[in-house]
Design a protein around this motif. Structure first.
Motif, PDB file in Angstrom:
ATOM      1  N   MET A   1      32.393  15.899  28.209  1.00 25.73           N
ATOM      2  CA  MET A   1      31.044  16.272  28.709  1.00 25.73           C
ATOM      3  C   MET A   1      30.051  16.091  27.540  1.00 25.73           C
ATOM      4  O   MET A   1      30.229  16.706  26.501  1.00 25.73           O
ATOM      5  N   SER A   2      29.024  15.275  27.733  1.00 25.66           N
ATOM      6  CA  SER A   2      28.114  15.036  26.595  1.00 25.66           C
ATOM      7  C   SER A   2      26.908  15.975  26.682  1.00 25.66           C
ATOM      8  O   SER A   2      26.615  16.575  27.699  1.00 25.66           O
ATOM      9  N   SER A   3      26.204  16.032  25.581  1.00 29.14           N
ATOM     10  CA  SER A   3      25.096  16.975  25.389  1.00 29.14           C
ATOM     11  C   SER A   3      23.775  16.419  25.927  1.00 29.14           C
ATOM     12  O   SER A   3      23.562  15.203  25.915  1.00 29.14           O
ATOM     13  N   PRO A   4      22.852  17.310  26.350  1.00 26.05           N
ATOM     14  CA  PRO A   4      21.504  16.855  26.729  1.00 26.05           C
ATOM     15  C   PRO A   4      20.816  16.100  25.577  1.00 26.05           C
ATOM     16  O   PRO A   4      19.894  15.332  25.783  1.00 26.05           O
ATOM     17  N   LEU A   5      21.353  16.312  24.375  1.00 26.73           N
ATOM     18  CA  LEU A   5      20.805  15.590  23.210  1.00 26.73           C
ATOM     19  C   LEU A   5      20.835  14.079  23.461  1.00 26.73           C
ATOM     20  O   LEU A   5      19.976  13.339  23.009  1.00 26.73           O
ATOM     21  N   ALA A   6      21.810  13.637  24.269  1.00 29.07           N
ATOM     22  CA  ALA A   6      21.945  12.190  24.547  1.00 29.07           C
ATOM     23  C   ALA A   6      20.749  11.649  25.320  1.00 29.07           C
ATOM     24  O   ALA A   6      20.503  10.443  25.336  1.00 29.07           O
ATOM     25  N   ASP A   7      19.977  12.550  25.941  1.00 33.51           N
ATOM     26  CA  ASP A   7      18.797  12.104  26.717  1.00 33.51           C
ATOM     27  C   ASP A   7      17.544  11.993  25.843  1.00 33.51           C
ATOM     28  O   ASP A   7      16.499  11.544  26.313  1.00 33.51           O
ATOM     29  N   ASP A 107      29.308  10.217  22.451  1.00 30.58           N
ATOM     30  CA  ASP A 107      30.130  11.145  23.243  1.00 30.58           C
ATOM     31  C   ASP A 107      30.027  10.805  24.726  1.00 30.58           C
ATOM     32  O   ASP A 107      31.017  10.837  25.471  1.00 30.58           O
ATOM     33  N   ARG A 108      28.823  10.470  25.172  1.00 29.15           N
ATOM     34  CA  ARG A 108      28.620  10.142  26.597  1.00 29.15           C
ATOM     35  C   ARG A 108      29.365   8.848  26.957  1.00 29.15           C
ATOM     36  O   ARG A 108      29.998   8.767  28.015  1.00 29.15           O
ATOM     37  N   ILE A 109      29.335   7.868  26.058  1.00 31.73           N
ATOM     38  CA  ILE A 109      30.092   6.628  26.317  1.00 31.73           C
ATOM     39  C   ILE A 109      31.582   6.955  26.391  1.00 31.73           C
ATOM     40  O   ILE A 109      32.306   6.493  27.275  1.00 31.73           O
TER      41      ILE A 109
END
Ligand SMILES: C[C@H](O)[C@H](O)[C@H]1CNC2=NC(N)=NC(=O)C2=N1
Length: 115
Positions: A1-7, A107-109
Motif C-alpha cells: 500500500m503506497s503513501s499519499p506522498l506518491a500523489d 512503493d506504488r509501482i
C-alpha cells in the motif's frame, strides 16, 4: 500500500537549498514503506524483493521511466530477485521532499509486484 506522498509533485530543490535535516524529513520517512531508511542523513535506501531476475528487471525499467519522466534519478542496483535503490538530490548533496515523493512512487509501482 503506497503513501499519499506518491500523489505529490516531484519538484526539484531550489538553487542553493539546504538538504533536509532529520527533524525535517522524519514525517516524510514515516509515510514510506517499512524498508526505507535514511543513511548518513544523506540518502534514502531500500531493497525490493522479486521472485526472479525478470521481475526485478521489469521493476527497474518502470522506475527508470519514472525517473526520466520526473527528471529525478535514483541509483539502482539490479540483481537476481532484488533491486536496491538509493535516492537523493545530487544538486543539493542530500535529501529534499522530491526524494520522498519518488520513494513513495516506487512503493506504488512495487504494489503491482508484491503478490
Ligand atoms: C544534469 C541533470 O539535469 C541533473 O543531474 C538532474 C537530473 N537528475 C537528477 N537526479 C537526482 N537524484 N538529483 C539531481 O539533482 C538531478 N538533477
Amino acid at each position: 500500500m503506497s503513501s499519499p506522498l506518491a500523489d505529490e509533485p516531484v519538484e526539484p530543490a531550489d538553487e542553493g537549498a539546504e538538504p533536509l535535516t532529520d527533524d525535517e524529513y522524519a514525517d516524510h520517512l514515516a509515510e514510506l514503506g517499512p524498508d526505507w531508511e535514511v543513511v548518513d542523513d544523506h540518502h534514502l535506501e531500500a531493497t525490493y524483493e522479486f521472485d526472479d531476475f525478470a521481475g526485478a528487471l521489469a521493476f527497474t525499467n518502470e522506475v527508470g521511466e519514472l525517473a526520466e519522466e520526473e527528471w529525478h534519478h535514483p541509483d539502482i542496483h539490479l540483481s537476481w530477485g532484488e533491486v536496491g535503490i538509493e535516492m537523493w538530490s545530487h544538486d543539493i548533496g542530500g535529501l529534499h521532499e522530491s526524494d520522498f515523493v519518488m520513494a513513495a512512487r516506487m512503493d506504488r509501482i512495487y504494489d503491482a509486484y508484491d503478490d
